[in-house]
Enzyme design. Sequence first.
Site, PDB file in Angstrom:
ATOM      1  N   LYS A 170     -15.169  -4.307   9.989  1.00 28.74           N
ATOM      2  CA  LYS A 170     -14.422  -3.569  10.899  1.00 28.74           C
ATOM      3  C   LYS A 170     -13.559  -2.481  10.041  1.00 28.74           C
ATOM      4  O   LYS A 170     -12.716  -2.825   9.256  1.00 28.74           O
ATOM      5  CB  LYS A 170     -13.310  -4.583  11.539  1.00 28.74           C
ATOM      6  CG  LYS A 170     -12.371  -3.654  12.458  1.00 28.74           C
ATOM      7  CD  LYS A 170     -11.486  -4.611  13.321  1.00 28.74           C
ATOM      8  CE  LYS A 170     -10.200  -4.504  12.286  1.00 28.74           C
ATOM      9  NZ  LYS A 170      -9.607  -2.865  12.008  1.00 28.74           N
ATOM     10  N   GLU A 243      -7.199  -8.359  -1.256  1.00 28.40           N
ATOM     11  CA  GLU A 243      -6.693  -7.347  -1.865  1.00 28.40           C
ATOM     12  C   GLU A 243      -5.547  -6.474  -1.237  1.00 28.40           C
ATOM     13  O   GLU A 243      -5.659  -5.766  -0.139  1.00 28.40           O
ATOM     14  CB  GLU A 243      -7.668  -6.164  -2.038  1.00 28.40           C
ATOM     15  CG  GLU A 243      -8.873  -6.963  -2.930  1.00 28.40           C
ATOM     16  CD  GLU A 243      -8.510  -7.085  -4.286  1.00 28.40           C
ATOM     17  OE1 GLU A 243      -7.726  -6.889  -4.805  1.00 28.40           O
ATOM     18  OE2 GLU A 243      -9.565  -7.452  -5.240  1.00 28.40           O
ATOM     19  N   CYS A 277      -3.908   2.209  -3.600  1.00 30.16           N
ATOM     20  CA  CYS A 277      -2.990   0.913  -3.680  1.00 30.16           C
ATOM     21  C   CYS A 277      -2.633   0.885  -5.245  1.00 30.16           C
ATOM     22  O   CYS A 277      -1.482   0.248  -5.325  1.00 30.16           O
ATOM     23  CB  CYS A 277      -3.958  -0.193  -3.351  1.00 30.16           C
ATOM     24  SG  CYS A 277      -5.755  -0.225  -4.165  1.00 30.16           S
ATOM     25  N   GLU A 373       6.735  -0.663  -1.364  1.00 29.40           N
ATOM     26  CA  GLU A 373       5.752   0.423  -1.758  1.00 29.40           C
ATOM     27  C   GLU A 373       5.656   1.548  -0.837  1.00 29.40           C
ATOM     28  O   GLU A 373       5.591   1.513   0.548  1.00 29.40           O
ATOM     29  CB  GLU A 373       4.433  -0.675  -1.282  1.00 29.40           C
ATOM     30  CG  GLU A 373       3.117   0.188  -1.580  1.00 29.40           C
ATOM     31  CD  GLU A 373       1.953  -0.458  -1.089  1.00 29.40           C
ATOM     32  OE1 GLU A 373       1.860  -0.909  -0.001  1.00 29.40           O
ATOM     33  OE2 GLU A 373       0.804  -0.219  -1.781  1.00 29.40           O
TER      34      GLU A 373
HETATM   35  P1  NAD Z   1      -3.275  -2.815   7.109  1.00 25.74           P
HETATM   36  O1  NAD Z   1      -2.853  -4.024   6.379  1.00 25.74           O
HETATM   37  O2  NAD Z   1      -2.457  -2.221   8.224  1.00 25.74           O
HETATM   38  O3  NAD Z   1      -4.937  -2.979   7.682  1.00 25.74           O
HETATM   39  C1  NAD Z   1      -5.792  -3.015   7.005  1.00 25.74           C
HETATM   40  C2  NAD Z   1      -6.909  -3.668   7.848  1.00 25.74           C
HETATM   41  O4  NAD Z   1      -6.528  -4.740   8.620  1.00 25.74           O
HETATM   42  C3  NAD Z   1      -7.377  -2.885   9.156  1.00 25.74           C
HETATM   43  O5  NAD Z   1      -8.811  -2.790   9.255  1.00 25.74           O
HETATM   44  C4  NAD Z   1      -6.446  -3.182  10.045  1.00 25.74           C
HETATM   45  O6  NAD Z   1      -7.024  -2.720  11.368  1.00 25.74           O
HETATM   46  C5  NAD Z   1      -6.710  -4.696   9.981  1.00 25.74           C
HETATM   47  N1  NAD Z   1      -5.423  -5.656  10.636  1.00 25.74           N
HETATM   48  C6  NAD Z   1      -4.245  -5.055  10.852  1.00 25.74           C
HETATM   49  N2  NAD Z   1      -3.436  -6.008  11.431  1.00 25.74           N
HETATM   50  C7  NAD Z   1      -4.348  -7.066  11.234  1.00 25.74           C
HETATM   51  C8  NAD Z   1      -4.320  -8.755  11.792  1.00 25.74           C
HETATM   52  N3  NAD Z   1      -2.975  -9.183  11.818  1.00 25.74           N
HETATM   53  N4  NAD Z   1      -5.189  -9.395  11.094  1.00 25.74           N
HETATM   54  C9  NAD Z   1      -6.367  -8.943  10.726  1.00 25.74           C
HETATM   55  N5  NAD Z   1      -6.762  -7.642  10.405  1.00 25.74           N
HETATM   56  C10 NAD Z   1      -5.563  -6.857  10.884  1.00 25.74           C
HETATM   57  O7  NAD Z   1      -3.365  -1.705   5.966  1.00 25.74           O
HETATM   58  P2  NAD Z   1      -3.484  -0.219   5.766  1.00 25.74           P
HETATM   59  O8  NAD Z   1      -2.289   0.481   6.581  1.00 25.74           O
HETATM   60  O9  NAD Z   1      -4.787  -0.080   6.500  1.00 25.74           O
HETATM   61  O10 NAD Z   1      -3.714   0.162   4.300  1.00 25.74           O
HETATM   62  C11 NAD Z   1      -2.543   0.224   3.628  1.00 25.74           C
HETATM   63  C12 NAD Z   1      -2.285  -0.790   2.637  1.00 25.74           C
HETATM   64  O11 NAD Z   1      -3.564  -1.279   1.909  1.00 25.74           O
HETATM   65  C13 NAD Z   1      -1.439  -0.581   1.340  1.00 25.74           C
HETATM   66  O12 NAD Z   1      -0.272  -1.685   1.219  1.00 25.74           O
HETATM   67  C14 NAD Z   1      -2.359  -0.589   0.011  1.00 25.74           C
HETATM   68  O13 NAD Z   1      -1.613  -0.727  -0.963  1.00 25.74           O
HETATM   69  C15 NAD Z   1      -3.330  -1.734   0.487  1.00 25.74           C
HETATM   70  N6  NAD Z   1      -4.627  -1.437  -0.123  1.00 25.74           N
HETATM   71  C16 NAD Z   1      -4.854  -2.501  -1.147  1.00 25.74           C
HETATM   72  C17 NAD Z   1      -6.063  -2.157  -1.945  1.00 25.74           C
HETATM   73  C18 NAD Z   1      -6.211  -3.288  -3.148  1.00 25.74           C
HETATM   74  O14 NAD Z   1      -7.537  -3.189  -3.377  1.00 25.74           O
HETATM   75  N7  NAD Z   1      -5.429  -4.240  -3.268  1.00 25.74           N
HETATM   76  C19 NAD Z   1      -6.902  -1.192  -1.610  1.00 25.74           C
HETATM   77  C20 NAD Z   1      -6.633  -0.111  -0.772  1.00 25.74           C
HETATM   78  C21 NAD Z   1      -5.430  -0.433  -0.050  1.00 25.74           C
END
Ligand code: NAD
Length: 474
Positions: A170, A243, A277, A373
């Site tokens: 997804k 991650e 990230c 962050e």
């Molecule tokens: P997010 O946590 O809002 O969403 C990530 C994914 O999870 C999306 O597909 C979203 O639709 C889904 N999601 C949202 N709520 C959910 C729930 N309750 N249960 C299951 N799935 C759910 O993150 P974002 O805003 O899309 O991305 C930014 C964040 O991602 C930042 O904090 C960044 O640091 C982190 N990030 C980490 C890495 C890494 O490798 N450590 C890489 C890229 C981004």
Amino acid sequence: MNTESFCHLIGGQCEAGNATMDVRNPATGEVFAQAPKAGEALLNAAVTAATDAFPAWSASPIDERKKALHAIAGAIEEHVDELASLFTREHGRPVPAAKAELLGAAMWLKATTMLDIPVEVTEDTDDRRIEVHHVPLGVVCALVPWNFPILLAAWKIGPALLAGNTLVLKPSPFTPLTTLKLGELIKDVAPAGVINIISGGDELGPMMTSHPGFAKISFTGSTQTGRKVMESASRDLKRITLELGGNDASIIFPDVDVDKVAEQLFEGAFHNTAQVCVATKRMYIHEDIYDALRDRLAQLAKDAKVGDGSQQGTRFGPIQNEAQYRRVLALIEDAKANGLTLIEGADVPEKGYFIPLTLVDNPPEDAKVVTEEAFGPVLPLLKWTDVDDVVQRANDTEYGLAGAVWSSNIEQATATAHRLDTGTVWINQCLQSTPFTPLAGAKQSGFGQENGVAGLLEFTRPKALFIPKADTVA
Ligand code: NAD
């Protein structure tokens, strides 16, 4: 390639479904496309398709699975121009950088096929041989964020499939289109049901993590959501890899050549409009070079063009979505309200989710812009004098994703790198990762790891075989 209509990929078929959701171009804030929106019925259909495909796929020779990954990489490479233009429209990132992500994803998939699943022999005597095999888990739920939608999808598709799992992926509701288009392009590279891609709104992620059909969740996103994923997975003990977020520190020693390192430091903080990230989110600069480096960084921010990623010459695009835009603006407002000194870069377009690249001049350690962050172009520059003190400040966070140390004395930099509580530390470089090196967030930046053999094994479980060499039945 038709980039006007989009569909889910379920059981090898393009499924439009009967609900849609808006997708906005962040450079204008306007809706420019409709993505299909899956609910419970389509999720169930995708899980059923993946479950049905699992027995044959997991039993297939690994070379067949490698061939499928090469075919996905080939499809990306063949269609990179159309995909990049769509990517820029939904993501905001300038076209050359969008292409770089797409080609990076293709490279990653191909590199993953260089990995093999090891069989460990823990005993080999006259009486018996004990072999530890790593067998696939079943159906994987892959959840991807918006900041690197294709690369991070490839990080999951590659090892999940290579290990013999099937998958339902997804994308983020903010960036579903390029992933869905890729789904259409690759629908025949593997048997029906091996790869399923569904897009949906905020409710689809939680629906997936609580679905009993998944054996494993591979999640990349924020720490806040990661906690929810972990909680949801606990109900039936699904395997998880998380991650998560970071608040990475760069520590810059006074012996660096300021003119030489400034550009790299700037890119390390602001690449992808700071929506990375592992971007530098706190920059600790030794007091002896603080003013000189701050001024160089300020000049770079003034010179960098921020604008619509589809226009030539744009170096940095908008913030990807409105919620993130508001979050970053709130951090800047908080900094202003607390009397902090902000240094703004070049002007940005008025329309769309644009924020000027912003430096914060030596804020206190407890300012929100330091402790949170930002995930957007607001970077605190912090002075230091004593190495023990700066290491303590760098480590004083719930996060532990990555960090960097900059010095012309590699021994000194390496010694400092060993003291940082993070999964990765770069010396005189930043934002580096390879398909063979685990990315494994420490503390609340992650759980488990991606990439390399260790990342591949997260999509398997160990299975020990005790094989007699002599007659063991009395
Ligand atoms: P997010 O946590 O809002 O969403 C990530 C994914 O999870 C999306 O597909 C979203 O639709 C889904 N999601 C949202 N709520 C959910 C729930 N309750 N249960 C299951 N799935 C759910 O993150 P974002 O805003 O899309 O991305 C930014 C964040 O991602 C930042 O904090 C960044 O640091 C982190 N990030 C980490 C890495 C890494 O490798 N450590 C890489 C890229 C981004």
